[in-house]
Design a protein around this motif. Sequence first.
Motif, mmCIF file in Angstrom:
data_model
loop_
_atom_site.group_PDB
_atom_site.id
_atom_site.type_symbol
_atom_site.label_atom_id
_atom_site.label_comp_id
_atom_site.label_asym_id
_atom_site.label_seq_id
_atom_site.Cartn_x
_atom_site.Cartn_y
_atom_site.Cartn_z
ATOM 1 N N LEU A 162 -8.992 1.236 0.650
ATOM 2 C CA LEU A 162 -8.855 0.137 1.612
ATOM 3 C C LEU A 162 -9.885 0.227 2.727
ATOM 4 C CD1 LEU A 162 -5.718 0.645 3.929
ATOM 5 C CD2 LEU A 162 -7.049 2.488 2.946
ATOM 6 N N LEU A 201 -7.536 -4.383 0.835
ATOM 7 C CA LEU A 201 -7.319 -3.415 -0.229
ATOM 8 C C LEU A 201 -8.333 -3.614 -1.349
ATOM 9 C CD1 LEU A 201 -3.416 -3.337 -0.570
ATOM 10 C CD2 LEU A 201 -4.883 -1.922 0.846
ATOM 11 N N PHE A 261 0.846 -1.199 0.000
ATOM 12 C CA PHE A 261 0.000 0.000 0.000
ATOM 13 C C PHE A 261 0.882 1.250 0.000
ATOM 14 C CE2 PHE A 261 -1.664 3.317 2.869
ATOM 15 C CZ PHE A 261 -2.825 3.706 2.200
#
Length: 600
Positions: free
Chosen positions: A234, A244, A189
Amino acid sequence: MKVLGISAYYHDSAAAIILDGKVMYAAQEERFTRIKNDASFPEEAIKYCLRESGFNLEDIDTIAFYDKPFLKFERLLETYYAFAPKGFRSFAKAMPVWLKEKLFTKQIIRKRLKELNEDRKLSKVPIVFPEHHLSHVASAFYTSPFKKSSFLTVDGVGEWTTTSYGTACGEKGIKVLGELHFPDSLGLFYSSFTYFLGFEVNKGEYKMMGLAPYGTMQSEQVTQFIQTIKERLLDIREDGSIKLNKDYFEYAVGLRMVNPRKWQKLFGFEKRDPAEKLTQLHADLALAAQKVSEEILVRMITHVKQVTHADYLCLAGGVALNCVANSVLYNQNIFKDIYIQPAAGDAGGAIGAALITDYLESDLSFSGLKQPFNNFLGPNFSNLEIERTLRKNKCSFRYIESTEELLKITANYIANKKVVGWFNGRTEFGPRALGNRSILADATDTDMQSQLNLKIKFRESFRPFAPAVCEEDYDTYFELGKHSHYMLFTNQVKQSLRHELPSNFNELSLEEKRNIPKSELPAVTHIDYSARVQVVKKEMNPRFWNLIQTYKKLTGIGVLINTSFNVKDEPIVNTPENAYRCFINSGIDILVLENYLIVK
């Protein structure tokens, strides 16, 4: 028991020798090959470890590789199958490498070690494969001061695991209590934002971390970015686990981290080209991603505390190198103390794989280190080797026999605004230079940050520099906080040393913000009054400690800039030759190689 630990084939390859539960020597392959984040088989690092330890390969009891290639291959196949036909190009690119090399890691290791061993067979030496996150856990716990603790490991991905937590005990061993699996990954991420903001994945995350404080937390823009991230990218659960939105991420099966067009629609601007000038928009998005990551990590350690009831926490994995987030976690006061492995990323996996193997196979117990972990584990060089290098390069030099005199001369140069390349003792293991392979300069000079970034490090002007301060003087310059010997936490500059910012500060450009001195230590004070402080203990590095004290006696200031001895896109210098070349090809004024002084 003698164990050789190896990490390789992803990034930051390294090798380590462990003897009866103690880390003897360790080195990263990049320091020898001069290829930043070198992922190749760590041949030179292994040679170094064997040479220094005095062991032959036949003396090694076990070889430990830092992850399980077959599990990783299983994840690759299952992921491509789940997303098919999407990702065929990535699949076609990855498969030949796996089928030719990575599936046969064990055979390749034996082959490469046989070559190192002058073609003598090593078939009787067992090769073991601890799981990736277990290697991370072991690298932290077995180098910590704790007899027992909880642990949290967070990175991009190992085999399947992206996050794990549990308990570690010196007598009972390591127990995993929970895991988060690919493709749901806090590390990936964060790397996705690194990619979108024009920095290189697995190399530029720390740049994004340094850019984030230039964002304006109170602005509508940052608030909107945070809201968009949480609503569209997310889902954050109460325990810190995340889910996610796969529609916006392509790293699972693609050749890039995200779909830039979709992200452009989300955030209102295009993916930044690496050559493009950074703007407030970029800084605001970096801040938003940093804050969301911090919120997730706080939830994670809160959950770990609730489940384990432990007093202490060990952190490892690449995300544990985010020193800003580390400080947020420490300041929550959820645990009595937090320990982070100095080489928390994949390089540290070589140490962890060897340690967990040794402790399991030898049935050793661990009661916590009585002294801070010594990560000065790399090569050192004699005066004879240094002088040979200088003479070969036809360099004028001065040998100063008295260390006290050398320190006075060096301190005087720094006080006179000269930049010093400082080369002493063994090379540090991990990403931070801690006073053995360092560039040192005056922290009170308002122009020094710009000078170091543009003329010496050849890197982005917004990048902050770290201060080194002796443990005895910490309270003079910095607010209460974690005393980190490895530059793994940030601390706030003392309120009394700060300068008030102009009322229109938030309306200024990034460069204008950077140019305004923030404190009496302008070269090491970031835009938010923070600094990534190295607290120097005399017993850990007496020569560096004495240099700072000598400088303090001369100037009244007990703080130095300490940045890694390298230039942009190069590894930290390892040898006298590396140091001399870096000195000649940059704006460094003075080079100190042990007791040899070279003036440009």
